[in-house]
Design a protein around this motif. Structure first.
Motif, mmCIF file in Angstrom:
data_model
loop_
_atom_site.group_PDB
_atom_site.id
_atom_site.type_symbol
_atom_site.label_atom_id
_atom_site.label_comp_id
_atom_site.label_asym_id
_atom_site.label_seq_id
_atom_site.Cartn_x
_atom_site.Cartn_y
_atom_site.Cartn_z
ATOM 1 N N ASP A 1 0.856 -1.182 0.000
ATOM 2 C CA ASP A 1 0.000 0.000 0.000
ATOM 3 C C ASP A 1 0.897 1.239 0.000
ATOM 4 N N THR A 2 0.719 2.086 -0.973
ATOM 5 C CA THR A 2 1.551 3.273 -1.153
ATOM 6 C C THR A 2 1.378 4.265 -0.014
ATOM 7 N N VAL A 3 0.159 4.522 0.390
ATOM 8 C CA VAL A 3 -0.096 5.473 1.480
ATOM 9 C C VAL A 3 0.550 4.975 2.772
ATOM 10 N N TRP A 4 0.404 3.702 3.051
ATOM 11 C CA TRP A 4 0.990 3.125 4.270
ATOM 12 C C TRP A 4 2.513 3.250 4.240
ATOM 13 N N THR A 5 3.117 2.987 3.116
ATOM 14 C CA THR A 5 4.570 3.075 2.974
ATOM 15 C C THR A 5 5.048 4.511 3.183
ATOM 16 N N GLN A 6 4.312 5.481 2.642
ATOM 17 C CA GLN A 6 4.683 6.884 2.828
ATOM 18 C C GLN A 6 4.625 7.280 4.308
ATOM 19 N N ILE A 7 3.566 6.867 4.976
ATOM 20 C CA ILE A 7 3.426 7.161 6.410
ATOM 21 C C ILE A 7 4.557 6.488 7.182
ATOM 22 N N ASP A 8 4.839 5.239 6.838
ATOM 23 C CA ASP A 8 5.898 4.486 7.498
ATOM 24 C C ASP A 8 7.240 5.213 7.348
ATOM 25 N N TRP A 9 7.573 5.691 6.139
ATOM 26 C CA TRP A 9 8.835 6.375 5.914
ATOM 27 C C TRP A 9 8.880 7.730 6.624
ATOM 28 N N CYS A 10 7.765 8.401 6.735
ATOM 29 C CA CYS A 10 7.738 9.667 7.495
ATOM 30 C C CYS A 10 8.074 9.423 8.962
ATOM 31 N N ILE A 11 7.504 8.376 9.514
ATOM 32 C CA ILE A 11 7.764 8.058 10.932
ATOM 33 C C ILE A 11 9.200 7.581 11.108
ATOM 34 N N ILE A 12 9.705 6.798 10.169
ATOM 35 C CA ILE A 12 11.101 6.345 10.234
ATOM 36 C C ILE A 12 12.040 7.546 10.224
ATOM 37 N N ARG A 13 11.796 8.505 9.318
ATOM 38 C CA ARG A 13 12.628 9.713 9.274
ATOM 39 C C ARG A 13 12.536 10.493 10.582
ATOM 40 N N TRP A 14 11.338 10.573 11.132
ATOM 41 C CA TRP A 14 11.171 11.280 12.409
ATOM 42 C C TRP A 14 11.959 10.583 13.513
ATOM 43 N N LEU A 15 11.869 9.242 13.578
ATOM 44 C CA LEU A 15 12.616 8.497 14.592
ATOM 45 C C LEU A 15 14.124 8.698 14.424
#
Length: 189
Positions: A1-15
């Protein structure tokens, strides 16, 4: 899922942006999901929590105020209590106050007896902090007043102001007597 992957990468960058470079280098962050990255960071900090807890407990019970201000002393106590809580070794408020009283410097000896006078009620950590901050201010004020008084008392006395001494009264002229030195007036019979 593209939206899920984008959200996941945003949180990874934040972490990854929230931790130090040393932590970033320690956790392998390639091809991670948020969950796996978070778990790696969590394990890094909490995998040795028993050892951290034991060291924090030792420091907590050995902490003395010495030359620390009340604010610095209470901040250090609270930090150690928070560390102990994070390590699964929570300190009660009563335990925190008891340890704080034990480590106070001698200049607050009178405050210890005041705060522990009533056996049924020990002040809370915040009440003790407020009271001791006021005591520290009072002691510092008294010490500055005392040193100012000591400086004033230690000043050399100024030389006395010389005032001219009053002139002696003018001499009284001798009176003349006709009776040959009897001192009386008149015929002296």
């Amino acid at each position: 899922d593209t939206v899920w992957t984008q959200i996941d990468w945003c949180i990874i960058r934040w972490l990854l942006g929230s931790v130090s470079g040393q932590v970033r280098g320690t956790v392998n962050h390639r091809n991670h999901t948020v969950y796996s990255l978070w778990t790696a960071i969590w394990q890094l900090f909490l995998s040795n929590r028993n050892q951290q807890g034991i060291l924090a407990l030792e420091e907590f019970h050995g902490l003395h105020q010495n030359n620390l201000s009340i604010t610095d002393y209470f901040t250090r106590l609270q930090t150690l209590a928070d560390t102990l809580f994070d390590c699964g070794m929570p300190v009660t408020d009563r335990g925190l106050v008891s340890n704080m009283l034990r480590g106070l410097s001698n200049k607050f000896a009178h405050a210890i007896s005041t705060m522990t006078y009533d056996d049924s009620k020990l002040p809370t950590f915040l009440q003790a902090r407020t009271y001791l901050l006021q005591e520290e201010r009072r002691i510092d004020h008294a010490a500055s007043h005392e040193s100012a008084t000591a400086l004033y008392a230690g000043r050399p006395m100024p030389p006395p102001i010389s005032t001219p001494s009053p002139a002696p009264p003018p001499p009284v002229p001798p009176t003349s007597s006709g009776a040959g030195g009897h001192g009386g007036q008149g015929g002296g019979q």
